[in-house]
Structures are given as C-alpha cells and as structure tokens.
Design a protein around this motif. Structure first.
Motif, short mmCIF file in Angstrom:
data_model
loop_
_atom_site.label_atom_id
_atom_site.label_comp_id
_atom_site.label_asym_id
_atom_site.label_seq_id
_atom_site.Cartn_x
_atom_site.Cartn_y
_atom_site.Cartn_z
N ALA A 1 -21.90 58.44 22.08
CA ALA A 1 -23.32 58.73 21.88
C ALA A 1 -24.02 59.03 23.20
O ALA A 1 -25.04 59.74 23.21
CB ALA A 1 -23.99 57.54 21.19
N LEU A 2 -23.49 58.54 24.31
CA LEU A 2 -24.08 58.86 25.61
C LEU A 2 -23.85 60.32 25.96
O LEU A 2 -24.73 61.00 26.49
CB LEU A 2 -23.50 57.95 26.70
N SER B 1 -19.87 56.93 18.75
CA SER B 1 -19.28 55.69 19.24
C SER B 1 -19.85 55.31 20.61
O SER B 1 -20.41 56.14 21.33
CB SER B 1 -17.75 55.83 19.35
N LEU B 2 -19.72 54.03 20.91
CA LEU B 2 -19.97 53.47 22.24
C LEU B 2 -18.85 52.47 22.49
O LEU B 2 -18.35 51.85 21.54
CB LEU B 2 -21.34 52.79 22.29
N PHE C 1 -27.56 53.27 26.05
CA PHE C 1 -28.09 54.08 24.95
C PHE C 1 -29.52 53.67 24.62
O PHE C 1 -30.41 54.53 24.44
CB PHE C 1 -27.20 53.94 23.71
N LEU C 2 -29.77 52.37 24.55
CA LEU C 2 -31.13 51.89 24.28
C LEU C 2 -32.10 52.31 25.37
O LEU C 2 -33.25 52.67 25.09
CB LEU C 2 -31.13 50.36 24.13
N LEU C 3 -31.64 52.26 26.61
CA LEU C 3 -32.48 52.72 27.72
C LEU C 3 -32.85 54.20 27.53
O LEU C 3 -33.99 54.60 27.78
CB LEU C 3 -31.75 52.54 29.05
N GLY C 4 -31.90 54.98 27.07
CA GLY C 4 -32.16 56.41 26.85
C GLY C 4 -33.22 56.64 25.79
O GLY C 4 -33.98 57.61 25.86
#
Length: 300
Positions: free
Chosen positions: A30-31, A281-282, A291-294
C-alpha cells in the motif's frame, strides 16, 4: 511513485523471498501504491478500520504485553481527528481501550461482538445506551452464561498443560499455545473438541498460535464493519471509502465485505505470502504507521 519509506530497514528488499515477491504482484504494498490510492480517495468520505494485535502492535510472546508504541498512538490519534476511526479486535473491548488510550476512536471487541458505536436510532432498540453519543451493541449477550461455563471447563482441563494461556475476551475465549510443547498440542486440541461437543452453540477457529472460541452466530468482523458504517451514516453512501487494515484470519470477513461493496481498500498486514481477500498489503505495524501518516495529507 509511493510514500517515502520513513523507517524501513536497509537490506529489506534482499530479505524478500521469491514467493513473497510473486505474492506482492497480486497484493501490492500500500505504500508503493499510495499515490494511486490517494487519487481514488479524492473527494471520498474516508473511514478507517484497524485490527489491533499484529497491526497496531507487534505480535509478542505474552499477549498482556502487546503495547503499541507512543508514536503509533500519536499518529493514530491524529488520523482519528480527521477521519472516523474504529478498532475491531478479538480482544476484550476494554482491554483494547486500555492499550490504545484514545477517546476519539470507536472500539469493537470480541471479533465484533461487543461494539462501542455512535448513537443511531436505527439500532437503539438492540443497544444499551452509554451516554447521549455512544451505545453498546452486543448481539451475543444471551451466550455469556454458557461462555463462562466453557471458560471454567477450559481452565480446569488445561491447568496441568504447561504453556497454555487462556484469555477471557468477554464474548470470546482465546487459548494461546505459543509456549505449549509440541507433544502437548494434540491434548489441547482434544480438550477443546470435547468441551465444544458439550456446548454446540460455540465454534473454534485458529489464529496465530491461538485458538479462538466464540458463539456460533452469523456475526463477525465484517458485520461489525457494516454496523459501524451504518451508525456513522455511511451505510448506503456511494461516496464513502472504508479502509480496513488487519493481519488475522478473522479480518478476512471484513475484507470480503469491502470486496462485495466494491468500495474501499482491504489491506492485509503480513510478511509472508498467504491466501487473502485483501487487495493491498503492508509487512508490519511499522509500515501501518507509515501508511497512517500518509493519510494525513488526504483531503476530507
């Protein structure tokens, strides 16, 4: 182009197996796909759903020590300030609240059988009102007396098996066997099997070094996700974009719901290839935090 890796370890790419690299083709990181996901999310109402163990915290030998980092808590709190955010865990709801310590997050424990949700008149008739904003929805309340009997039998019949750790998760029971000797595993399985023959209203599933016993009703994390979406006002919304991030087999029910709705991003947390209904995926909780930071840059 995806998100900049804020905390990846040098040499990670060299540690990927051929099987995992092939699996990433079907379930890309996902990144790496963040810009594409960001484009899809534009103009949508984002709602965040997360598992706890293995997603917000690392899997640890002692489940009582599955603490999330202070940085993860800070990031999660900031995300929850921007988007409706819920944690759906197999743990007792109160236990997850103790771990997370955030008041701007909704919590569902016992694999979605114990939900703290926004007050909505559509569901009030089946709920216990907590205050003027929050209600508890507990579709398996009638099974609590039986569950307690099952718990007592499990505790009694496994007390002499070294390494067994039984966790009372209110509506569910977790039997952790991470520290059980391999020669005793069949005994543990047999104990569970015999007890559940006495109590057919319960079923067992397997997680990461754990057996999960829960009421045999048509309710799972997928139902909890749909319940929360409805109570947040997005039940029939065409412009909602739910994201579910989880690492456990029980999270697959939520992934299936998102796939069926043709809405949102089902994201599995795994460093190993596995069958899944997730689209992305992560690898680990550290990447979940990235991902949350993004998400902080997304427009509401």
């Amino acid at each position: 182009m995806g998100l900049t890796r804020l905390s990846s370890n040098e040499g990670d790419q060299n540690e990927f197996s051929i099987e995992y690299i092939s699996w990433l083709v079907e379930h890309p990181c996902a990144l790496d796909k963040f810009e594409e996901m960001k484009s899809i999310a534009k103009g949508k109402k984002i709602v965040i759903f997360l598992d706890y163990d293995g997603t917000l915290s690392d899997i640890v030998p002692n489940p009582e020590e599955a603490f999330m980092t202070d940085k993860m808590r800070m990031v999660l709190g900031e995300v929850a300030d921007r988007f409706p955010t819920a944690i759906i865990s197999g743990r007792k709801r109160e236990k997850v609240q103790d771990f997370v310590q955030l008041k701007n997050v909704y919590y569902a424990g016992s694999h979605g059988l114990d939900i703290e949700a926004p007050l909505n008149s559509l569901k009030c008739k089946d709920s216990n009102e907590m205050d003027n904003k929050i209600v508890l929805y507990q579709p398996a309340k009638e099974f609590l007396p039986e569950k307690d009997k099952v718990l007592n039998l499990l505790s009694e019949r496994t007390k002499d098996i070294k390494g067994v750790n039984i966790e009372d998760n209110k509506f569910c029971i977790s039997i952790h066997f991470r520290h059980v000797h391999s020669k005793d595993l069949d005994t543990v399985e047999n104990v569970i099997s015999v007890i559940l023959k006495e109590y057919p209203n319960f079923l067992v599933s397997t997680g990461k070094k754990v057996y999960e016993i829960r009421p045999n009703i048509a309710w799972d994390k997928g139902h909890a996700l749909e319940y929360l979406l409805e109570n947040l006002g997005f039940g029939n919304s065409d412009d909602v974009l739910p994201m579910y991030v989880g690492d456990d087999r029980t999270d697959e029910d939520a992934f299936k719901v998102l796939r069926k709705r043709r809405q949102g991003f089902p994201i599995i947390v795994s460093a190993n290839p596995k069958d899944t209904n997730a689209l992305y995926s992560l690898r680990e909780p550290k990447q979940v935090m990235e991902f949350l930071l993004g998400l902080m840059v997304l427009e509401q």
